[in-house]
Design a protein around this motif. Structure first.
Motif, mmCIF file in Angstrom:
data_model
loop_
_atom_site.group_PDB
_atom_site.id
_atom_site.type_symbol
_atom_site.label_atom_id
_atom_site.label_comp_id
_atom_site.label_asym_id
_atom_site.label_seq_id
_atom_site.Cartn_x
_atom_site.Cartn_y
_atom_site.Cartn_z
ATOM 1 N N ASP A 155 62.358 49.532 44.924
ATOM 2 C CA ASP A 155 61.025 50.007 44.384
ATOM 3 C C ASP A 155 61.113 50.360 42.975
ATOM 4 O O ASP A 155 60.153 50.135 41.955
ATOM 5 C CB ASP A 155 60.597 50.192 45.349
ATOM 6 C CG ASP A 155 61.549 51.772 45.834
ATOM 7 O OD1 ASP A 155 62.591 51.561 45.441
ATOM 8 O OD2 ASP A 155 61.038 52.731 46.573
ATOM 9 N N ASP A 187 65.262 42.926 49.588
ATOM 10 C CA ASP A 187 64.917 43.910 49.620
ATOM 11 C C ASP A 187 63.203 42.777 49.616
ATOM 12 O O ASP A 187 63.974 41.614 50.066
ATOM 13 C CB ASP A 187 64.516 44.639 49.008
ATOM 14 C CG ASP A 187 65.022 43.585 46.860
ATOM 15 O OD1 ASP A 187 66.074 43.487 47.159
ATOM 16 O OD2 ASP A 187 63.754 44.094 46.281
ATOM 17 N N ASN A 188 62.617 43.750 49.395
ATOM 18 C CA ASN A 188 61.215 42.074 49.498
ATOM 19 C C ASN A 188 60.726 42.262 48.656
ATOM 20 O O ASN A 188 59.421 41.529 48.304
ATOM 21 C CB ASN A 188 60.418 42.661 50.517
ATOM 22 C CG ASN A 188 58.800 41.395 51.261
ATOM 23 O OD1 ASN A 188 59.850 39.950 51.071
ATOM 24 N ND2 ASN A 188 57.989 42.416 51.213
ATOM 25 N N HIS A 206 59.568 39.123 46.425
ATOM 26 C CA HIS A 206 58.704 37.571 47.137
ATOM 27 C C HIS A 206 56.827 38.402 47.125
ATOM 28 O O HIS A 206 55.904 37.652 47.484
ATOM 29 C CB HIS A 206 59.155 37.924 48.766
ATOM 30 C CG HIS A 206 60.005 37.408 49.469
ATOM 31 N ND1 HIS A 206 60.841 36.298 48.917
ATOM 32 C CD2 HIS A 206 61.117 37.956 49.783
ATOM 33 C CE1 HIS A 206 61.690 36.362 48.796
ATOM 34 N NE2 HIS A 206 62.044 37.283 50.061
ATOM 35 N N PHE A 207 57.059 39.808 45.666
ATOM 36 C CA PHE A 207 55.877 39.228 45.363
ATOM 37 C C PHE A 207 54.950 39.143 44.667
ATOM 38 O O PHE A 207 53.594 39.545 43.641
ATOM 39 C CB PHE A 207 55.160 40.800 45.576
ATOM 40 C CG PHE A 207 54.774 41.678 47.198
ATOM 41 C CD1 PHE A 207 54.441 41.939 47.097
ATOM 42 C CD2 PHE A 207 56.417 42.053 47.955
ATOM 43 C CE1 PHE A 207 54.489 42.200 48.610
ATOM 44 C CE2 PHE A 207 56.171 42.629 49.132
ATOM 45 C CZ PHE A 207 55.266 42.859 49.305
ATOM 46 N N SER A 214 70.545 31.187 49.766
ATOM 47 C CA SER A 214 69.646 32.260 50.539
ATOM 48 C C SER A 214 69.743 30.909 52.033
ATOM 49 O O SER A 214 70.329 32.039 52.832
ATOM 50 C CB SER A 214 68.312 31.999 49.943
ATOM 51 O OG SER A 214 67.861 33.151 50.837
ATOM 52 N N LYS A 243 62.913 40.088 59.445
ATOM 53 C CA LYS A 243 63.360 40.827 58.347
ATOM 54 C C LYS A 243 63.340 40.328 57.234
ATOM 55 O O LYS A 243 63.234 38.895 56.653
ATOM 56 C CB LYS A 243 64.776 41.255 58.298
ATOM 57 C CG LYS A 243 65.957 42.352 59.412
ATOM 58 C CD LYS A 243 67.127 42.228 59.019
ATOM 59 C CE LYS A 243 67.604 42.703 60.070
ATOM 60 N NZ LYS A 243 69.186 42.984 60.311
ATOM 61 N N SER A 244 62.938 40.382 56.268
ATOM 62 C CA SER A 244 62.734 40.012 54.555
ATOM 63 C C SER A 244 63.542 38.934 54.943
ATOM 64 O O SER A 244 64.771 38.624 54.543
ATOM 65 C CB SER A 244 62.272 41.057 53.283
ATOM 66 O OG SER A 244 62.711 39.912 52.562
ATOM 67 N N TYR A 304 66.902 36.888 48.673
ATOM 68 C CA TYR A 304 66.715 36.018 47.363
ATOM 69 C C TYR A 304 68.112 36.545 46.646
ATOM 70 O O TYR A 304 68.853 37.076 47.236
ATOM 71 C CB TYR A 304 65.151 36.441 46.861
ATOM 72 C CG TYR A 304 65.283 37.836 46.715
ATOM 73 C CD1 TYR A 304 66.409 38.709 45.526
ATOM 74 C CD2 TYR A 304 64.206 39.159 46.674
ATOM 75 C CE1 TYR A 304 66.330 39.492 44.324
ATOM 76 C CE2 TYR A 304 64.409 39.674 46.640
ATOM 77 C CZ TYR A 304 65.656 39.890 45.698
ATOM 78 O OH TYR A 304 65.173 41.548 45.380
ATOM 79 N N VAL A 308 68.125 47.749 51.126
ATOM 80 C CA VAL A 308 67.062 48.717 51.258
ATOM 81 C C VAL A 308 67.250 49.837 51.701
ATOM 82 O O VAL A 308 65.792 50.436 51.698
ATOM 83 C CB VAL A 308 65.879 47.702 51.999
ATOM 84 C CG1 VAL A 308 66.188 45.877 51.310
ATOM 85 C CG2 VAL A 308 66.361 47.049 53.604
#
Length: 285
Positions: A73, A132-133, A136-137, A149, A162-163, A166, A192
């Motif tokens: 993040d 983490d995610n 994907h955003f 993946s 879970k995410s 990637y 994460v």
């Protein structure tokens, strides 16, 4: 895009003139001085929150070192704002016609999950797996290795809540540069969190107590996962999205497969820092 009253970028509190195009990233703000203590001179020293930046000369070459804090993040913040410093006209808030590419080198610590990876060795990440995610955003992520993946999801019986992991590669030229210097080539899983996501158990139970063992056994086309840490996938992903070059260097200070920890972690990290700087100056114009 938010700016401070002095025109600096919001979180980092930096101006375009404050940074080099060669940027070393570290997690811990206290590790910034561990890099810059080797500089011949320091021209910029600024800090806001966990983001500490110093720019100076090492053997005549200009280098910036910045702390990102822990997690992808924060990587999202740091990479977007550093890119803005060189590729956006901050005064007019318009994208510049001429693109400037940055080179990022992460220097961090990591735990190996394969028993044959030596303690206090140096590992360069070829491929990063993000648990983490973050990516994907964003759109335009066709550089991700979706087959890799899918194999990971299948082999680990990945929980659908879970995410989806990637997979993204670092810069091949930077990879080759460090492999020439006897770094171990690795595939790094970016977690994460430090506790549950990495299989550590204090008072809380785990959703999958066997996950680390599954990651240790995972194999995709001859590739195994070598180590765990918390930033590399975000660094590789954001660099790829923004058009920059990035590589992640890891000081192996723990071996999770053996349950062992380095008895000289600070010395190992200091050695990695000095070796990295000496390698970098050979490539800076």
């Amino acid at each position: 895009m938010i700016l401070n009253d002095d025109g600096s970028i919001y979180h980092l509190k930096l101006l375009p003139s404050d940074i080099s195009h060669t940027i070393v990233t570290v997690g811990d703000p206290d590790r910034v001085s561990g890099v810059s203590k080797h500089f011949d001179s320091i021209e910029v020293s600024k800090q806001r929150r966990e983001f500490k930046t110093e720019t100076g000369k090492y053997k005549g070459k200009r280098i910036t070192v910045i702390s990102t804090g822990i997690g992808t993040d924060n990587i999202d913040i740091v990479f977007n704002e550093l890119d803005a410093l060189v590729n956006i006209d901050l005064k007019n808030k318009t994208i510049k016609e001429q693109f400037t590419s940055l080179t990022f080198i992460r220097i961090g610590t990591s735990g190996a999950i394969q028993a044959d990876i030596a303690m206090d060795s140096f590992l360069v990440t070829e491929t990063a797996i993000g648990f983490d995610n973050l990516l994907h955003f964003y759109g335009n992520t066709n550089f991700l290795d979706t087959a890799f993946s899918k194999a990971l999801v299948a082999q680990t019986s990945w929980n659908k809540n879970k995410s989806i992991p990637y997979v993204v590669k670092g810069d091949s030229n930077l990879l080759g540069m460090f492999l020439k210097e006897d770094f171990i080539k690795g595939t790094t899983a970016t977690n994460v969190g430090f506790y549950g996501p990495q299989g550590r158990k204090l008072r809380l139970g785990l959703e999958d107590g066997e996950l680390n063992n599954k990651l240790e056994r995972f194999n995709y086309q001859g590739t195994s996962i070598t180590n765990l840490e918390m930033e590399t996938s975000g660094i590789y992903g954001m660099a790829a999205l923004l058009g920059h070059k990035a590589i992640s260097l890891n000081a192996i200070i723990a071996n999770r497969a053996l349950g062992t920890f380095s008895d000289r972690p600070k010395k190992t990290v200091d050695s990695l820092i000095k070796k990295t700087l000496d390698i970098l100056v050979k490539s800076i114009d």
